[in-house]
Design an enzyme around this catalytic site. Structure first.
Site, PDB file in Angstrom:
ATOM      1  N   THR A 154     -17.336 -21.275  -6.982  1.00 32.76           N
ATOM      2  CA  THR A 154     -16.824 -19.963  -6.575  1.00 32.76           C
ATOM      3  C   THR A 154     -16.707 -19.810  -5.062  1.00 32.76           C
ATOM      4  O   THR A 154     -17.354 -20.539  -4.323  1.00 32.76           O
ATOM      5  CB  THR A 154     -17.837 -18.951  -7.130  1.00 32.76           C
ATOM      6  OG1 THR A 154     -17.812 -19.056  -8.528  1.00 32.76           O
ATOM      7  CG2 THR A 154     -17.584 -17.542  -6.706  1.00 32.76           C
ATOM      8  N   ARG A 182     -14.372 -15.656 -21.501  1.00 28.11           N
ATOM      9  CA  ARG A 182     -15.684 -15.503 -20.833  1.00 28.11           C
ATOM     10  C   ARG A 182     -15.501 -14.900 -19.444  1.00 28.11           C
ATOM     11  O   ARG A 182     -14.621 -15.307 -18.684  1.00 28.11           O
ATOM     12  CB  ARG A 182     -16.354 -16.866 -20.722  1.00 28.11           C
ATOM     13  CG  ARG A 182     -17.736 -16.846 -20.031  1.00 28.11           C
ATOM     14  CD  ARG A 182     -17.646 -17.188 -18.565  1.00 28.11           C
ATOM     15  NE  ARG A 182     -18.960 -17.326 -17.921  1.00 28.11           N
ATOM     16  CZ  ARG A 182     -19.148 -17.426 -16.616  1.00 28.11           C
ATOM     17  NH1 ARG A 182     -18.110 -17.428 -15.805  1.00 28.11           N
ATOM     18  NH2 ARG A 182     -20.342 -17.542 -16.102  1.00 28.11           N
ATOM     19  N   VAL A 183     -16.305 -13.920 -19.113  1.00 25.78           N
ATOM     20  CA  VAL A 183     -16.284 -13.327 -17.777  1.00 25.78           C
ATOM     21  C   VAL A 183     -17.647 -13.549 -17.142  1.00 25.78           C
ATOM     22  O   VAL A 183     -18.680 -13.389 -17.801  1.00 25.78           O
ATOM     23  CB  VAL A 183     -15.963 -11.815 -17.859  1.00 25.78           C
ATOM     24  CG1 VAL A 183     -16.104 -11.151 -16.502  1.00 25.78           C
ATOM     25  CG2 VAL A 183     -14.549 -11.610 -18.402  1.00 25.78           C
ATOM     26  N   GLY A 184     -17.638 -13.949 -15.886  1.00 22.35           N
ATOM     27  CA  GLY A 184     -18.894 -14.212 -15.180  1.00 22.35           C
ATOM     28  C   GLY A 184     -19.360 -13.029 -14.352  1.00 22.35           C
ATOM     29  O   GLY A 184     -18.902 -11.896 -14.516  1.00 22.35           O
ATOM     30  N   ASP A 185     -20.260 -13.318 -13.420  1.00 23.93           N
ATOM     31  CA  ASP A 185     -20.846 -12.266 -12.583  1.00 23.93           C
ATOM     32  C   ASP A 185     -19.920 -11.804 -11.467  1.00 23.93           C
ATOM     33  O   ASP A 185     -20.048 -10.670 -10.976  1.00 23.93           O
ATOM     34  CB  ASP A 185     -22.134 -12.790 -11.936  1.00 23.93           C
ATOM     35  CG  ASP A 185     -21.826 -13.984 -11.044  1.00 23.93           C
ATOM     36  OD1 ASP A 185     -21.396 -15.034 -11.577  1.00 23.93           O
ATOM     37  OD2 ASP A 185     -21.960 -13.868  -9.808  1.00 23.93           O
ATOM     38  N   THR A 205     -23.085 -16.522  -6.043  1.00 17.44           N
ATOM     39  CA  THR A 205     -22.453 -17.651  -6.718  1.00 17.44           C
ATOM     40  C   THR A 205     -23.521 -18.393  -7.506  1.00 17.44           C
ATOM     41  O   THR A 205     -24.696 -18.322  -7.173  1.00 17.44           O
ATOM     42  CB  THR A 205     -21.774 -18.592  -5.708  1.00 17.44           C
ATOM     43  OG1 THR A 205     -21.444 -19.825  -6.378  1.00 17.44           O
ATOM     44  CG2 THR A 205     -22.664 -18.931  -4.518  1.00 17.44           C
TER      45      THR A 205
END
Ligand code: ASP
Length: 286
Positions: A154, A182-185, A205
């Site tokens: 990232t 999928r979605v991350g932070d 990250t």
């Protein structure tokens, strides 16, 4: 004059990529600082810096984003700014967006419109079309090395401008081989990205599922607001994540005085910053 710090992701950069990652981070910090030096806003500075990182195939964002389990790209991005007049700040995010070279700009457009804080998937593509942003083709987005290998990290930036306004931006292709959707932070306010006037700005990250559980960026800013030193906060939030979850992560911070810090529990995290006109760059974790 303000300060800016950028990261190119916490993870394991191959030895062969170290110089390219450092050079890319330095270019991004310079691009962001050029905005601050001509009196531009912290928001414009972090967007400019992240756009440079998104264009650079060595990083997992924009062009060069990693592929999901179906071999497609789905990117996430967030921007947040906070000023004296609007301490609660403004935020814009997109998630699971295919084939836009600059998801950070899409996130900024969501923020500027002000109607929603986050738009995902097909809706983000429709919104981009409405704003005149043209999607890239699959071929234009998948860097040749990504078609063969799954790696990379990232990108993010934090800045404070000469009015004390703060901003953070984070942009990512997510984790390689992730499930479709999928979605991350990174696009979640308070997890991967946060900014608060009078306290500072944060971009995280690393293992998104762990970062979400500790709400890392907001936790860091709460600690800065309580008066803790920026270096201690960077190390403390990452150490706490490692203790409380089985993940690894990194963070960059700028505080309300313009001091910066970076820290990662992973072997490598490229970073670059410009503080009081002086640029530094590196890739080690602390
Ligand atoms: N935090 C990102 C995510 O989980 C990945 C990374 O930082 O490398 O989507």
């Amino acid at each position: 004059m303000g300060s800016i710090i950028v990261h190119g992701g916490a993870g394991v950069f191959a030895d062969a990529d170290v110089e390219a990652a450092k050079a890319g981070a330095a270019r991004a910090a310079d691009a962001g600082y050029a905005v601050l030096a001509r009196g531009g806003s912290a928001l414009a500075a972090v967007e400019a810096a992240v756009r440079v990182l998104e264009d650079d195939p060595v990083f997992n964002a924009g062009y060069g984003a990693v592929l999901n389990e179906r071999g497609d790209i789905e990117t996430d991005a967030c921007v947040m700014e906070s000023s004296a007049a609007d301490r609660a700040g403004r935020v814009g995010a997109v998630a699971a967006v295919p084939f836009f070279r600059h998801p950070v700009t899409l996130a900024r457009l969501v923020m500027e419109e002000g109607r929603h804080a986050m738009i995902v998937g097909e809706g983000a593509t429709l919104f981009a079309a409405e704003r005149g942003l043209t999607p890239s083709s699959r071929e234009e987005m998948i860097a040749p090395h990504r078609a063969k290998q799954h790696a990379g990290d990232t990108v993010g930036a934090c800045a404070i401008d000469d009015r004390g306004h703060v901003a953070a931006a984070t942009s990512t292709g997510g984790t390689s081989g992730k499930r479709v959707g999928r979605v991350g932070d990174a696009p979640l306010v308070g997890c991967g990205t946060y900014a608060e006037f009078g306290a500072g700005a944060a971009s995280a990250t690393g293992h998104g599922e762990s970062i979400m559980r500790v709400v890392l960026a907001k936790d860091a800013i709460d600690q800065l607001r309580a008066g803790r030193a920026v270096g201690e906060v960077a190390r403390g939030t990452i150490d706490a994540l490692v203790r409380r979850t089985d993940g690894e992560a990194g963070v960059i911070l700028v505080d309300a005085s313009g001091a910066i810090a970076h820290y990662a529990s992973t072997p490598r995290m490229p970073w670059a910053h410009v503080v009081a006109g002086v640029r530094a760059v590196g890739i080690e974790n602390a």
